[in-house]
Structures are given as structure tokens and as C-alpha cells.
Enzyme design. Structure first.
Site, PDB file in Angstrom:
ATOM      1  N   SER A  15     -16.910  15.034  10.709  1.00 41.17           N
ATOM      2  CA  SER A  15     -18.179  14.384   9.948  1.00 41.17           C
ATOM      3  C   SER A  15     -18.366  12.998  10.259  1.00 41.17           C
ATOM      4  CB  SER A  15     -17.945  14.320   8.393  1.00 41.17           C
ATOM      5  OG  SER A  15     -16.620  13.635   8.239  1.00 41.17           O
ATOM      6  N   SER A 140     -11.785  -1.179  11.999  1.00 42.02           N
ATOM      7  CA  SER A 140     -13.068  -1.407  10.945  1.00 42.02           C
ATOM      8  C   SER A 140     -13.146  -3.120  10.912  1.00 42.02           C
ATOM      9  CB  SER A 140     -12.521  -1.058   9.560  1.00 42.02           C
ATOM     10  OG  SER A 140     -13.421  -1.790   8.473  1.00 42.02           O
ATOM     11  N   TYR A 153      -6.331   0.120   2.455  1.00 45.18           N
ATOM     12  CA  TYR A 153      -7.238   0.271   3.645  1.00 45.18           C
ATOM     13  C   TYR A 153      -7.083  -0.861   4.608  1.00 45.18           C
ATOM     14  CZ  TYR A 153     -11.470   1.488   5.986  1.00 45.18           C
ATOM     15  OH  TYR A 153     -12.461   1.961   7.112  1.00 45.18           O
ATOM     16  N   LYS A 157      -5.462  -1.026   8.670  1.00 44.31           N
ATOM     17  CA  LYS A 157      -6.429  -1.411   9.727  1.00 44.31           C
ATOM     18  C   LYS A 157      -5.991  -2.362  10.351  1.00 44.31           C
ATOM     19  CE  LYS A 157      -9.556   2.201   9.232  1.00 44.31           C
ATOM     20  NZ  LYS A 157      -9.824   3.151  10.161  1.00 44.31           N
ATOM     21  N   THR A 188     -22.198   6.959   6.252  1.00 45.37           N
ATOM     22  CA  THR A 188     -21.221   8.093   6.465  1.00 45.37           C
ATOM     23  C   THR A 188     -20.920   8.361   4.790  1.00 45.37           C
ATOM     24  OG1 THR A 188     -19.172   7.235   6.728  1.00 45.37           O
ATOM     25  CG2 THR A 188     -20.452   7.610   8.867  1.00 45.37           C
TER      26      THR A 188
HETATM   27  P1  NDP Z   1     -16.005  10.204   7.012  1.00 47.64           P
HETATM   28  O1  NDP Z   1     -15.232  10.447   5.721  1.00 47.64           O
HETATM   29  O2  NDP Z   1     -17.203  10.943   7.195  1.00 47.64           O
HETATM   30  O3  NDP Z   1     -14.950  10.920   7.945  1.00 47.64           O
HETATM   31  C1  NDP Z   1     -13.446  10.807   8.129  1.00 47.64           C
HETATM   32  C2  NDP Z   1     -12.996  12.048   8.894  1.00 47.64           C
HETATM   33  O4  NDP Z   1     -11.525  11.939   8.840  1.00 47.64           O
HETATM   34  C3  NDP Z   1     -13.425  13.309   8.663  1.00 47.64           C
HETATM   35  O5  NDP Z   1     -13.770  14.175   9.766  1.00 47.64           O
HETATM   36  C4  NDP Z   1     -12.167  14.027   7.857  1.00 47.64           C
HETATM   37  O6  NDP Z   1     -12.017  15.324   8.378  1.00 47.64           O
HETATM   38  C5  NDP Z   1     -11.117  13.142   8.692  1.00 47.64           C
HETATM   39  N1  NDP Z   1      -9.845  13.121   8.120  1.00 47.64           N
HETATM   40  C6  NDP Z   1      -9.194  12.671   6.866  1.00 47.64           C
HETATM   41  N2  NDP Z   1      -8.247  12.747   6.464  1.00 47.64           N
HETATM   42  C7  NDP Z   1      -7.820  13.429   7.795  1.00 47.64           C
HETATM   43  C8  NDP Z   1      -6.195  13.950   7.833  1.00 47.64           C
HETATM   44  N3  NDP Z   1      -5.447  13.814   6.826  1.00 47.64           N
HETATM   45  N4  NDP Z   1      -6.165  14.663   9.128  1.00 47.64           N
HETATM   46  C9  NDP Z   1      -6.982  14.735   9.813  1.00 47.64           C
HETATM   47  N5  NDP Z   1      -8.266  14.402   9.570  1.00 47.64           N
HETATM   48  C10 NDP Z   1      -8.546  13.640   8.437  1.00 47.64           C
HETATM   49  O7  NDP Z   1     -16.027   8.814   7.264  1.00 47.64           O
HETATM   50  P2  NDP Z   1     -16.248   7.995   8.583  1.00 47.64           P
HETATM   51  O8  NDP Z   1     -17.011   8.826   9.685  1.00 47.64           O
HETATM   52  O9  NDP Z   1     -17.016   6.739   8.208  1.00 47.64           O
HETATM   53  O10 NDP Z   1     -14.822   7.494   9.034  1.00 47.64           O
HETATM   54  C11 NDP Z   1     -14.387   7.560  10.390  1.00 47.64           C
HETATM   55  C12 NDP Z   1     -13.730   6.590  10.741  1.00 47.64           C
HETATM   56  O11 NDP Z   1     -14.632   5.118  10.721  1.00 47.64           O
HETATM   57  C13 NDP Z   1     -12.650   6.045   9.726  1.00 47.64           C
HETATM   58  O12 NDP Z   1     -11.243   5.577  10.354  1.00 47.64           O
HETATM   59  C14 NDP Z   1     -13.172   4.848   9.043  1.00 47.64           C
HETATM   60  O13 NDP Z   1     -11.949   4.072   8.480  1.00 47.64           O
HETATM   61  C15 NDP Z   1     -13.844   4.173  10.092  1.00 47.64           C
HETATM   62  N6  NDP Z   1     -15.041   3.043   9.800  1.00 47.64           N
HETATM   63  C16 NDP Z   1     -15.791   3.712   8.777  1.00 47.64           C
HETATM   64  C17 NDP Z   1     -16.710   2.777   8.441  1.00 47.64           C
HETATM   65  C18 NDP Z   1     -17.970   3.206   7.552  1.00 47.64           C
HETATM   66  O14 NDP Z   1     -18.632   2.101   7.134  1.00 47.64           O
HETATM   67  N7  NDP Z   1     -18.352   4.487   7.525  1.00 47.64           N
HETATM   68  C19 NDP Z   1     -16.799   1.326   8.670  1.00 47.64           C
HETATM   69  C20 NDP Z   1     -15.571   1.046   9.409  1.00 47.64           C
HETATM   70  C21 NDP Z   1     -14.592   1.805   9.744  1.00 47.64           C
HETATM   71  P3  NDP Z   1     -11.468  16.547   7.401  1.00 47.64           P
HETATM   72  O15 NDP Z   1     -11.620  16.172   5.755  1.00 47.64           O
HETATM   73  O16 NDP Z   1     -12.080  17.545   7.770  1.00 47.64           O
HETATM   74  O17 NDP Z   1      -9.869  16.374   7.636  1.00 47.64           O
END
Ligand code: NDP
Length: 263
Positions: A15, A140, A153, A157, A188
Site C-alpha cells: 500500500s 521521515s 515513531y 526514525k 496514504t
Molecule cells: P501505509 O500504512 O500505507 O503503508 C505501510 C506499509 O508497511 C504497508 O505496506 C504495510 O503492509 C507495511 N507493514 C506494516 N507493518 C509491517 C510488518 N510488521 N511487516 C511487514 N510490512 C509491514 O503507509 P505509508 O505508505 O505512508 O508508509 C510507508 C513508509 O513511509 C513508512 O515507513 C512511513 O513511516 C513512511 N512515511 C510516511 C509518511 C506519510 O505521510 N505517509 C511520511 C513520512 C514517512 P502490510 O500491512 O501488508 O504488512
């Protein structure tokens, strides 16, 4: 720009930013390895990529390091190499320190810090054997900007920066490149999936997330930075100015962040 025949392994590819990265890398000819916990969601992402049959789904939970070596073996059996590892999986947090259980602090560190550290250690011998490899870390802005309501969090980071900066210094001469990515608000489900004080999901699309940068724009900028082997890149709107404010006027930053509404 081309990633033709490069193998790019992305965690959190089911995602958000990870999904958008998978799509963007596939546009430039990369073979993408899609990892996260939800296999069906990964399969659905694979079907959206350019040439779906070129890409591989390898489900894994980043809090279960015993899954990593079998996962790497599967990737190597299929493609015989990894060029780029993108540590993107992550969970955010929405809760005050005084309310948050230690179990939640540990969980956030497990997913966001120990997961990338352990997976990178698993792939490092392969990179060393080839004297090449690139690790991309989706940190982040809060990796440099402590922000209320997301203490664990922020800590997770910040920890990534310490560990991966040290890794870069140690392994640079052996061909390893590290690209730290600091996104600001990206649209997201990160706030929806964020954990609260007792570990339950926040379940809400926060105001700033709603208005955040589209994930595909963020992904396009990350892929450019990866191609240029940038050491650090900030991908944000006006909130990115906080980095410079904190570096130049740390006391002013602390005063502002005490008052600001950050969800
Ligand atoms: P989402 O919640 O859409 O995506 C998070 C992803 O992490 C999912 O694909 C989920 O997949 C996976 N995930 C969570 N827990 C686990 C686990 N235990 N093992 C494997 N995979 C895991 O959020 P984002 O796309 O926004 O986040 C992606 C990255 O970007 C993160 O590191 C977030 O901290 C960072 N980020 C996001 C920001 C934002 O504003 N959106 C800003 C700054 C940084 P599944 O549930 O299938 O395991």
C-alpha cells in the site's frame, strides 16, 4: 533514467508509498520484489505493475527476522541478485507519552527500526560478495524533527539515521550506497494504520495526511534520488522547512512545536 534488469526489493509494498514505488520502478524496467504481510494485497499490486510477470511477491513480516534468510534465498533463486533494498515498511503512532504502553514503544521500534536493521544485515553479505548494492531507507521528517503525539515513531526514525549513517561510513569503500529519504506529509493510510496508546489502530485519516503530497509524486522523487545515489533527500511541502528551522534556530523550533497542532 533506467533501472533495466535491476532487482529492487521493496518492503511495505502492499500500500501507500511502497505500492507507488513498485509501480514507478517497474516503469523504468526494474524487476520488483514486493514484500509485506498481506499476500493478497501484494498480488493485487503486482498485477498493476508494468509487465506483472517480471515481478515477484515474497510475503514477510519485518518483526519476524527468521523469515528473512528464506525470503532472500527465494529472491536469489528467482533473480540471482539484489541491486536495491528499499526499507519502506512502517507504522506511525498517535498518542501522548504519558498514556502510551511500553509494549507500543517496543512494537514501533520493532517494525520501524529493528526490521530494517535485520533485513539489511541479511542482505549485506550478498552486497559484499558483489562489491555493490544500495539500501534505501524511508525515514521521515520526524527522523530529524521530534514531534509531539508520535514519540516512539520519532525515536524509531531518529534511530534509523544513526544506524544507517554509521553503516554508510563503514561500507562505502566496499561499494555500498545508503539513501536516506525524509518524506513530509504524504496522502496514504499511514495515520489510519497508526497505533494509539494501547496498540489499537488510530483509524482516522488525519487532516495533514489528507492534504499531503500524492504517493505517486513522492515515489517519482524517491526513484530519481535512488538513481542519483543521493545520500539524503527531503521530499516535502512547506513542512520541510522545519528541518532548516531546527538546524538554524533550535530554540525557536522547540517553542513552535510545543504549540503546533500536529495531527
Ligand atoms: P501505509 O500504512 O500505507 O503503508 C505501510 C506499509 O508497511 C504497508 O505496506 C504495510 O503492509 C507495511 N507493514 C506494516 N507493518 C509491517 C510488518 N510488521 N511487516 C511487514 N510490512 C509491514 O503507509 P505509508 O505508505 O505512508 O508508509 C510507508 C513508509 O513511509 C513508512 O515507513 C512511513 O513511516 C513512511 N512515511 C510516511 C509518511 C506519510 O505521510 N505517509 C511520511 C513520512 C514517512 P502490510 O500491512 O501488508 O504488512
Amino acid at each position: 533514467m533506467s533501472f533495466a534488469d535491476k532487482v529492487v526489493w521493496i518492503t511495505g509494498a502492499s500500500s501507500g508509498i511502497g505500492e507507488a514505488l513498485a509501480l514507478e520502478f517497474s516503469r523504468y524496467g526494474a524487476r520488483v520484489v514486493l514484500s509485506a504481510r498481506r499476500e493478497e494485497a501484494l498480488e493485487a499490486v503486482r498485477q498493476k505493475l508494468v509487465w506483472p510477470e517480471n515481478h515477484l511477491v515474497v510475503p514477510l513480516d519485518v518483526t519476524e527476522p527468521e523469515q528473512f534468510k528464506p525470503a532472500l534465498d527465494k529472491v536469489l533463486a528467482h533473480y540471482s541478485k539484489v541491486d536495491v533494498l528499499v526499507n519502506n515498511s512502517g507504522i506511525s503512532q498517535r498518542s501522548l507519552v504519558r498514556d502510551t504502553s511500553l509494549a507500543v514503544d517496543r512494537r514501533v521500534m520493532d517494525v520501524n527500526y529493528f526490521g530494517p536493521v535485520a533485513l539489511t544485515k541479511t542482505v549485506m553479505p550478498h552486497f559484499a560478495q558483489r562489491s555493490a548494492g544500495q539500501v534505501v531507507v524511508i525515514s521521515s521528517l520526524v527522523g530529524e524533527l521530534p514531534t509531539p503525539y508520535r514519540s516512539a515513531y520519532c525515536a524509531s526514525k531518529h534511530a534509523l539515521h544513526g544506524w544507517f549513517e554509521a553503516l554508510r561510513a563503514e561500507e562505502y569503500e566496499r561499494g555500498l550506497r545508503v539513501t536516506m529519504v525524509l518524506p513530509g506529509f504524504v496522502h496514504t493510510n499511514v495515520s489510519v494504520n497508526a497505533v494509539t496508546a494501547d496498540g489499537s489502530a488510530h483509524g482516522q485519516m488525519d487532516r495533514y495526511q489528507e492534504k499531503g503530497m500524492p504517493a505517486d509524486e513522492c515515489a517519482a522523487r524517491i526513484v530519481r534520488a535512488v538513481q542519483q545515489e543521493k545520500e539524503q533527500v527531503i521530499i516535502a511541502g512547506r513542512e520541510g522547512l522545519g528541518i532548516y528551522l531546527k538546524r538554524l534556530f533550535p530554540s525557536l523550533y522547540r517553542k513552535i512545536i510545543r504549540r503546533i497542532k500536529v495531527t
